[in-house]
Write an enzyme that holds these catalytic residues in place. Structure first.
Site, mmCIF file in Angstrom:
data_model
loop_
_atom_site.group_PDB
_atom_site.id
_atom_site.type_symbol
_atom_site.label_atom_id
_atom_site.label_comp_id
_atom_site.label_asym_id
_atom_site.label_seq_id
_atom_site.Cartn_x
_atom_site.Cartn_y
_atom_site.Cartn_z
ATOM 1 N N ASP A 24 0.836 -1.198 0.000
ATOM 2 C CA ASP A 24 0.000 0.000 0.000
ATOM 3 C C ASP A 24 0.872 1.250 0.000
ATOM 4 O OD1 ASP A 24 -2.280 1.517 0.055
ATOM 5 O OD2 ASP A 24 -2.830 1.038 2.110
ATOM 6 N N ASN A 72 -10.786 -3.307 -6.255
ATOM 7 C CA ASN A 72 -10.025 -2.296 -7.020
ATOM 8 C C ASN A 72 -10.689 -1.931 -8.354
ATOM 9 O OD1 ASN A 72 -6.715 -3.366 -5.917
ATOM 10 N ND2 ASN A 72 -8.005 -1.733 -5.131
HETATM 11 C C1 FPP Z 1 -2.152 0.273 -3.181
HETATM 12 O O1 FPP Z 1 -1.569 1.541 -3.178
HETATM 13 C C2 FPP Z 1 -1.595 -0.491 -4.262
HETATM 14 C C3 FPP Z 1 -2.338 -1.088 -5.219
HETATM 15 C C4 FPP Z 1 -3.805 -1.055 -5.241
HETATM 16 C C5 FPP Z 1 -1.706 -1.810 -6.328
HETATM 17 C C6 FPP Z 1 -0.463 -2.549 -5.986
HETATM 18 C C7 FPP Z 1 0.190 -2.834 -7.267
HETATM 19 C C8 FPP Z 1 1.508 -2.807 -7.518
HETATM 20 C C9 FPP Z 1 2.530 -2.658 -6.480
HETATM 21 C C10 FPP Z 1 1.968 -2.924 -8.913
HETATM 22 C C11 FPP Z 1 1.465 -4.110 -9.693
HETATM 23 C C12 FPP Z 1 2.027 -5.392 -9.232
HETATM 24 C C13 FPP Z 1 2.509 -6.385 -10.034
HETATM 25 C C14 FPP Z 1 2.846 -7.670 -9.412
HETATM 26 C C15 FPP Z 1 2.754 -6.218 -11.451
HETATM 27 P P1 FPP Z 1 -2.447 2.805 -3.554
HETATM 28 O O2 FPP Z 1 -2.154 3.158 -4.958
HETATM 29 O O3 FPP Z 1 -3.851 2.599 -3.192
HETATM 30 O O4 FPP Z 1 -1.762 3.864 -2.636
HETATM 31 P P2 FPP Z 1 -2.427 5.053 -1.839
HETATM 32 O O5 FPP Z 1 -3.239 4.411 -0.747
HETATM 33 O O6 FPP Z 1 -1.235 5.798 -1.327
HETATM 34 O O7 FPP Z 1 -3.249 5.848 -2.791
#
Ligand code: FPP
Length: 236
Positions: A24, A72
């Site tokens: 996250d 998501n």
């Molecule tokens: C949450 O951070 C992260 C996600 C919903 C996506 C996680 C995905 C990756 C790390 C990349 C894809 C992975 C692979 C294996 C190719 P957020 O964006 O919600 O962060 P925030 O809470 O700070 O907005």
């Protein structure tokens, strides 16, 4: 002592066999730099690569990463497209390294609902790494734990008995070792529909570090704290 704890390598696994991470903070990491969220996700993939290598070097049997939840889909279409693009390029670019490093790729979640070309990439990647005997890199895609448990319970019922053992045998994680340690980055303290069943006796480790800033040293710190905890599994 488990085989992993006894194994040498850099010795940092400290007894944990299976670690899962809620990755996250990509968006906040990008925002702090006045960059678009996609930039944070891209750096998040670099961290995935680095932490998967570290998990292998530390002798973990399994690393499960929460990459895309069934919730998501509520995100804006361009962000979903960015995440799917990153997933495509991760599989295309990193598969050879996974094969060479004896890593087995496993996907948990309802990945068959993703775009057909991604399903094909995933199934090819899982087939190419299926015989590997090193660390299993499990990536949760279109994953929701409540849905997983409901699916497993329905399958168990169809076979006759709805017992904890029968449900567990039908979970997407059935081929993985029991979950030892669940990590969440970015300061949020919740499970967000991730591995609810599997976390029953897992240790939890929360850190304020945003996912793109998470390093192998943080993983090692979490594993060392895990090793120092006394796990009683309900006993005394
Ligand atoms: C949450 O951070 C992260 C996600 C919903 C996506 C996680 C995905 C990756 C790390 C990349 C894809 C992975 C692979 C294996 C190719 P957020 O964006 O919600 O962060 P925030 O809470 O700070 O907005």
């Amino acid at each position: 002592m488990s085989a992993v704890a006894a194994s040498t390598g850099d010795g940092a696994a400290c007894g944990a066999r299976h670690v899962a991470i809620i990755m996250d903070g990509n968006g906040r990491w990008a925002k702090k730099r006045m960059m678009p969220r996609a930039f944070g996700h891209k750096r998040g993939v670099d961290t995935v690569r680095e932490i998967a290598r570290a998990a292998r070097d530390m002798g973990l049997e399994a690393l499960t990463l929460y990459a895309f939840s069934s919730e998501n889909w509520k995100r804006p279409a361009d962000e979903i497209a960015d995440l799917m693009g990153l997933l495509r390029s991760f599989i295309r670019n990193d598969l050879d390294e996974l094969v060479a490093n004896n890593t087995r790729l496993k996907i948990i979640g309802d990945y068959r609902a993703l775009a057909p070309d991604i399903v094909e990439l995933i199934e090819d990647a899982m087939a190419r790494t299926a015989q590997n005997t090193g660390t299993t890199l499990a990536i949760a895609l279109n994953y929701g734990s409540q849905q997983e448990i409901a699916r497993a319970a329905a399958k168990a019922a169809a076979k006759g008995a709805i017992t904890p053992e029968a449900i567990e045998a039908e979970l997407d994680t059935a081929c993985l070792p029991p979950l030892d340690l669940l990590i969440r980055t970015s300061g949020e303290i919740r499970l967000s529909n991730f591995l609810l069943w599997q976390a029953a006796y897992a240790e939890m480790w929360f850190t304020d570090v945003l996912w793109p800033d998470f390093t192998p040293a943080h993983l090692r710190e979490a594993l060392e704290q895990f090793a120092a905890r006394e796990r009683r599994f309900g006993g005394r």
